[in-house]
Design an enzyme around this catalytic site. Structure first.
Site, PDB file in Angstrom:
ATOM      1  N   GLU A 169      -6.291 -64.335  47.452  1.00 25.17           N
ATOM      2  CA  GLU A 169      -7.092 -64.032  46.265  1.00 25.17           C
ATOM      3  C   GLU A 169      -7.858 -65.263  45.789  1.00 25.17           C
ATOM      4  OE1 GLU A 169      -7.574 -61.123  45.372  1.00 25.17           O
ATOM      5  OE2 GLU A 169      -5.896 -60.020  46.265  1.00 25.17           O
ATOM      6  N   ARG A 178      -3.056 -49.175  35.479  1.00 26.35           N
ATOM      7  CA  ARG A 178      -3.237 -47.755  35.776  1.00 26.35           C
ATOM      8  C   ARG A 178      -1.956 -46.960  35.565  1.00 26.35           C
ATOM      9  NH1 ARG A 178      -1.199 -46.382  40.713  1.00 26.35           N
ATOM     10  NH2 ARG A 178      -0.584 -48.116  42.077  1.00 26.35           N
ATOM     11  N   CYS A 183       0.274 -58.266  39.219  1.00 24.01           N
ATOM     12  CA  CYS A 183      -0.097 -59.342  40.152  1.00 24.01           C
ATOM     13  C   CYS A 183      -1.199 -60.208  39.550  1.00 24.01           C
ATOM     14  CB  CYS A 183      -0.554 -58.756  41.483  1.00 24.01           C
ATOM     15  SG  CYS A 183       0.790 -58.084  42.494  1.00 24.01           S
ATOM     16  N   HIS A 194      -1.862 -61.465  48.292  1.00 22.80           N
ATOM     17  CA  HIS A 194      -1.381 -60.090  48.386  1.00 22.80           C
ATOM     18  C   HIS A 194      -0.966 -59.774  49.823  1.00 22.80           C
ATOM     19  CE1 HIS A 194      -3.088 -58.400  44.462  1.00 22.80           C
ATOM     20  NE2 HIS A 194      -1.858 -57.937  44.549  1.00 22.80           N
TER      21      HIS A 194
END
Length: 224
Positions: A88, A98, A151, A177
């Site tokens: 990342e 979500r 995360c 990830h």
């Protein structure tokens, strides 16, 4: 801990949402073994298990960084559905969950770090890390978004903490990830990689951070 050794902190997450395993934690533990055993650099590697919870995960991470005082911090998490390791590049100052976290919290459109900037760049040499992972034979890509869940929350907390530390020599940090691990329970039909490859990827990221003062000047953009 040997004060002469270069200190490294690796973190992974607990299983979440009914999953039996989260590959980020055993991958971090195995990477610690690989790093500690690899000559010639003497490394003291510490691992920490984080909960999939907004707030508490960030608090535990900050406490671990203060305790260990590492030169390199690599936090790992699961990106179920991806078929490659994702290094990342950017932590966004936004929690937009979500689904609820493990504590039942579901923040929507709130800052991950109140009062912080809109985003932070990883201070790991991300392009050098991607190349190192690829050279280890592991599928990998450079990613510009860590999402809006825990995360990214941890990634943002890490970068804010490192940026605001008063130390003369600040740690280099970032987030990786991982796909599901082949040997661990995972949903049917999803991409997965062997756990040893996931550990080798984290190992390569750490070594790239230790070996590269400046990142590689190579293209890393993508269409999406």
């Amino acid at each position: 801990m040997d004060v002469c050794a270069t200190r490294v902190l690796l973190t992974g997450f607990e299983p979440f949402a009914g999953d039996e395993a989260n590959p980020s934690w055993p991958a971090a533990q195995r990477a610690a073994e690989l790093l500690a055993a690899a000559p010639p650099r003497q490394l003291a590697v510490t691992t920490r298990l984080l909960p999939v919870e907004f707030g508490r995960s960030a608090e535990l991470l900050r406490a671990a960084v203060r305790e260990v005082r590492p030169a390199v911090v690599v936090c790992a998490g699961l990106a179920g559905g991806t078929d490659a390791v994702r290094v990342e590049r950017v932590a966004v100052n936004l929690d937009d969950a979500r689904i609820p976290d493990a504590a039942g919290r579901q923040p929507v459109d709130v800052p991950a770090v109140p009062g912080g900037p809109a985003a932070w760049f990883a201070t790991l040499p991300v392009k050098a890390a991607v190349r190192a992972v690829a050279e280890a034979g592991v599928p990998v890509q450079l990613s510009a978004s860590a999402g809006g869940f825990v995360c990214n929350h941890v990634f943002a907390a890490l970068m804010d903490h490192l940026e605001t530390e008063d130390d003369d020599e600040r740690a280099r940090g970032g987030f990786v990830h991982l796909p599901w691990a082949s040997e661990l329970p995972h949903p049917p039909g999803v991409p997965h990689l062997p756990l040893e490859q996931l550990a080798q990827a984290l190992t390569a990221v750490v070594r790239a951070a230790l070996d590269h003062t400046d990142d590689l000047r190579v293209p890393g953009g993508a269409l999406h």
